[in-house]
Design a protein around this motif. Structure first.
Motif, PDB file in Angstrom:
ATOM      1  N   TYR A   5       0.843  -1.203   0.000  1.00  0.00           N
ATOM      2  CA  TYR A   5       0.000   0.000   0.000  1.00  0.00           C
ATOM      3  C   TYR A   5       0.873   1.247   0.000  1.00  0.00           C
ATOM      4  N   GLU A   6       1.883   1.229   0.857  1.00  0.00           N
ATOM      5  CA  GLU A   6       2.760   2.402   0.982  1.00  0.00           C
ATOM      6  C   GLU A   6       3.454   2.713  -0.338  1.00  0.00           C
TER       7      GLU A   6
ATOM      8  N   ARG B 277       1.218   4.860  -2.555  1.00  0.00           N
ATOM      9  CA  ARG B 277       0.641   6.142  -2.104  1.00  0.00           C
ATOM     10  C   ARG B 277       1.045   7.231  -3.088  1.00  0.00           C
TER      11      ARG B 277
ATOM     12  N   TYR C  11       1.986  13.179  -3.640  1.00  0.00           N
ATOM     13  CA  TYR C  11       1.596  14.398  -2.904  1.00  0.00           C
ATOM     14  C   TYR C  11       1.234  14.135  -1.446  1.00  0.00           C
ATOM     15  N   TYR C  12       1.165  12.886  -1.049  1.00  0.00           N
ATOM     16  CA  TYR C  12       0.943  12.600   0.368  1.00  0.00           C
ATOM     17  C   TYR C  12       2.245  12.318   1.118  1.00  0.00           C
TER      18      TYR C  12
ATOM     19  N   ILE D  79       5.422  13.348   3.050  1.00  0.00           N
ATOM     20  CA  ILE D  79       5.819  14.559   3.767  1.00  0.00           C
ATOM     21  C   ILE D  79       7.181  14.388   4.408  1.00  0.00           C
ATOM     22  N   HIS D  80       7.481  15.198   5.384  1.00  0.00           N
ATOM     23  CA  HIS D  80       8.749  15.251   6.087  1.00  0.00           C
ATOM     24  C   HIS D  80       9.528  13.937   6.023  1.00  0.00           C
ATOM     25  N   PRO D  81      10.826  13.906   5.864  1.00  0.00           N
ATOM     26  CA  PRO D  81      11.654  15.112   5.781  1.00  0.00           C
ATOM     27  C   PRO D  81      11.878  15.586   4.351  1.00  0.00           C
TER      28      PRO D  81
ATOM     29  N   PRO E  50       9.660  17.389   1.846  1.00  0.00           N
ATOM     30  CA  PRO E  50       8.434  17.972   1.311  1.00  0.00           C
ATOM     31  C   PRO E  50       8.448  17.898  -0.211  1.00  0.00           C
ATOM     32  N   VAL E  51       7.283  17.682  -0.784  1.00  0.00           N
ATOM     33  CA  VAL E  51       7.182  17.559  -2.238  1.00  0.00           C
ATOM     34  C   VAL E  51       7.714  18.826  -2.906  1.00  0.00           C
ATOM     35  N   LYS E  52       8.533  18.658  -3.891  1.00  0.00           N
ATOM     36  CA  LYS E  52       9.149  19.834  -4.571  1.00  0.00           C
ATOM     37  C   LYS E  52       8.135  20.476  -5.511  1.00  0.00           C
TER      38      LYS E  52
END
Ligand code: SF4
Lengths: 206, 470
Positions: free
Chosen positions: A190-191, A194, A197-198, A200-202, A204-206
């Motif tokens: 599942y991961e 994903r 855009y979901y 996150i840290h560390p 962040p989507v450019k």
């Protein structure tokens, strides 16, 4: 978690509706970083006056009920804050079963995670039990989770409903983290799927 | 395909596995952590030799216990200090990012999540805190969990959940001037009761909700739990996207466009059925004031404290009597005759910039009543800076308000901000439980404008009667 199959004990009445978790364990006692030792603070503002003396009118301070291990309460028990300190305090004090016409969701869930059985009974049945206690009777009950039945060995006998999976976990004292971890393959798959855009840290989507 | 509700769509997207007659295993996109409900969870991980599965999807802050006074001074309460230090150690050990006391982004967990762009439409979000429902304003499925579940999520990034039912709360029409999101949600709770939505996820719909800003939607969703709901949701729309664009953790550029495309699908399909439905007319909602010790015990400011006999059941009459006794109120008293000693503007319900602007508008060029002690506690350091840049702090200070550092503060009074026994407080927070703001303290829940007006007059007033045109 402590498993539970059957529990016999004395009923302590607390005839109030909407008992919130701020009452069950007031916030000044939430600063501890352990799971244990909260029983002494259970219902603190109701049990003790401002000088810290027990209030003789409060049910838990009365001789007839103070050794109770089954709490009988009004509807919407455990509403408010999600603090698990509430079931920890009830358990630490000695309660294993709570009977009420209805419970707040998070509290209800938290009970099962800690080996406390919350039992929903119809309002009339709860009223009957309160009435018996009010008339001076002490009520002892046997709560049988395997049979989903409560009786007093004296003619009073009711069945109750509980989610089969929750019942199973409590009967077995199951660690549900271990159960979920068995799904590792599915979680990893599942991961991997994903959407970016979901993420996150560390990073962040450019 | 069968028409689905917003909730169904988000739920379906996150079910990893489901055995018949067992709870679903739900994937969690964001796990927020704070100092009070997490120490025992991290301890549990250590005892079982487990790790945090996805530290990068876990974000911690300090809010409940933090002092709201000068941050350069050491924390005076040793037990609070220990709890905060424990969180810092746990975050270091397990690699979890932490917004600590001195971070310029520190704040109440439900204020900083959206502010940082961590809260996004379609995510599942959990936190060991019941007001996690706030984040549903973005069309996320967000709910509070207990500490055992915090441990479970830390270890697995999943949660075992049985599927809740759904409830539509439809607010049709437009709100009048002086009537706010807080009044809407207090009116909803007064109508359906504190257990009216137990076991359900609420979706708020209707013109009044559509017209709300993101901050107002957050106020509404925040108090869903006070109606017993697991979560509250609002379908994302252009208002949502405009709020998110450019936030630090929100997707950027092409990723944002792609996300928006997906998020536009997050709405209840035509013909989808909710299990329950409630409708209110915005025009009927007046500013609300609670008179009792549960958030459902509220009336319009134009009303009076009710008589216990006006309630149908004996059980209700008993709890109303008890509440009035605790609150020191006589049945039949007009709400506007109730005098207050304290005013608290803050909490995850009403401490965002728009709340402070609304309150400042009422306070401007006026003075706090000499009998009232009033304070403003911004929800985050960022809100505080923004308010200061707009000169709101000056308006509050000049009027006689205290201006504090960010945190939960007197919402639950775990720090030094606390009511004395018998003190009566107009509060913009979310719970008026016995002793919530201090043992023997009496809390009336109101909107920021109503709290500000009460601070000026020393008693409740109908803020709609004030001329607030400037
Ligand atoms: S502001 Fe109040 S309700 Fe919100 S998270 Fe803090 S203590 Fe909880």
């Amino acid at each position: 978690m402590q498993p539970m199959r059957q529990h016999t004990g004395r009923v302590t009445p607390l005839d109030r509706a909407n008992v919130d978790t701020d009452q069950i364990i007031p916030k000044q006692f939430l600063k501890r970083i352990e799971r244990t030792g909260f029983g002494q603070y259970l219902f603190y503002n109701w049990r003790f006056d401002e000088q810290g003396n027990p209030d003789p009118d409060f049910e838990l301070n009365q001789d007839a009920y103070k050794d109770g291990s089954i709490l009988l309460a009004g509807s919407n028990f455990g509403c408010g804050s999600s603090r698990e300190h509430a079931p920890w305090a009830l358990l630490d004090y000695g309660f294993r079963v709570i009977i009420a016409p209805s419970f707040a969701d998070i509290f209800y869930n938290n009970c099962f995670k800690n080996g406390i059985l919350p039992v929903k009974l119809p309002e009339e049945t709860v009223r009957t039990l309160f009435a018996r206690i009010e008339s001076g009777e002490t009520v002892d009950l046997t709560v049988d989770l395997e049979a989903c039945r409560i009786d007093d060995g004296n003619g009073f006998s009711v069945s109750f409903e509980v989610d089969p999976y929750r019942r199973h976990c409590l009967l077995e004292g199951l660690d549900d983290t271990a159960v979920t971890l068995q799904q590792e393959d599915r979680i990893a798959k599942y991961e991997a799927n994903r959407p970016a855009y979901y993420r996150i840290h560390p990073e962040p989507v450019k | 395909m069968k028409p689905r509700t917003l909730f169904d769509k988000v739920w379906d997207q996150h079910v990893i596995h489901q055995e018949p007659d067992q709870p679903a295993i739900l994937y969690i996109d964001l796990h927020l952590v704070h100092e009070v409900t997490s120490p025992q969870a991290f301890e549990g991980l250590r005892l079982n030799g487990r790790k945090v599965r996805r530290p990068e999807l876990t974000v911690a802050t300090m809010d409940h216990n933090v002092p709201t006074t000068d941050r350069s001074l050491p924390v005076t309460d040793p037990v609070s200090a220990k709890q905060m230090e424990t969180l810092a150690e746990n975050c270091r050990e397990f690699g979890v990012p932490l917004y600590d006391l001195h971070n310029p982004q520190q704040g109440i967990v439900h204020v900083i999540g959206p502010e940082l762009g961590l809260t996004l439409p379609g995510k599942t979000i959990v936190c060991g805190d019941s007001h996690t429902s706030t984040h549903g304003a973005f069309g996320a499925l967000a709910f509070g969990i207990g500490t055992s579940e915090v441990e479970h999520v830390l270890a697995t990034q999943c949660l075992q959940q049985s599927k809740p039912k759904t409830m539509e709360v439809h607010i049709k029409g437009k709100l009048g001037p002086g009537v706010t999101a807080k009044d809407v949600i207090l009116a909803v709770i007064a109508k359906i009761g504190t257990d009216g939505a137990t076991g359900t996820v609420i979706e708020y719909t209707g013109e009044a909700i559509r017209n709300m800003s993101m901050e107002e939607r957050m106020t509404v969703c925040n108090m869903s739990i006070e109606a017993g709901a697991r979560a509250g949701m609002v379908a994302p729309d252009e208002t949502t996207f405009a709020y998110l664009e450019g936030r630090p953790y929100a997707p950027k550029g092409e990723a944002f466009e792609e996300a928006k495309k997906a998020w536009r699908q997050l709405r209840t399909d035509e013909g989808a059925a909710y299990d329950f439905r409630v409708e209110l007319d915005a025009a009927d909602i007046a500013p609300q004031v609670t008179w009792g010790t549960s958030p459902g015990m509220g009336v319009s400011v134009t009303d009076r404290v009710p008589h216990p006999e006006s309630f149908p059941s004996a059980t209700e009459q008993k709890s109303v009597k008890r509440a009035l006794e605790y609150m020191g109120l006589e049945p039949g008293t007009p709400i506007t005759d109730i005098h207050v000693d304290r005013v608290f503007i803050g909490s995850c319900t009403n401490s965002r910039i728009e709340d402070l602007r609304a309150a400042a508008q009422v306070v401007k060029n006026r003075r706090v009543s000499p009998n009232v002690k009033a304070m403003v506690v911004p929800g985050s350091q960022q809100v505080k800076r923004q308010a200061e840049a707009e000169g709101l702090d000056r308006i509050f200070r000049d009027a006689g308000f205290e201006w504090r550092e960010a945190g939960c503060s007197m919402c639950l009074a775990m720090n030094a901000d606390i009511l004395e026994p018998g003190e009566r407080c107009a509060s913009t927070s979310n719970r008026n439980f016995e002793g919530r703001q201090g043992r023997g303290g009496r809390t009336h829940l109101v909107s920021p404008m109503m709290a500000a007006a009460a601070a000026i007059e020393g008693h409740f007033v109908d803020v709609r009667k004030w001329n607030l045109t400037d």
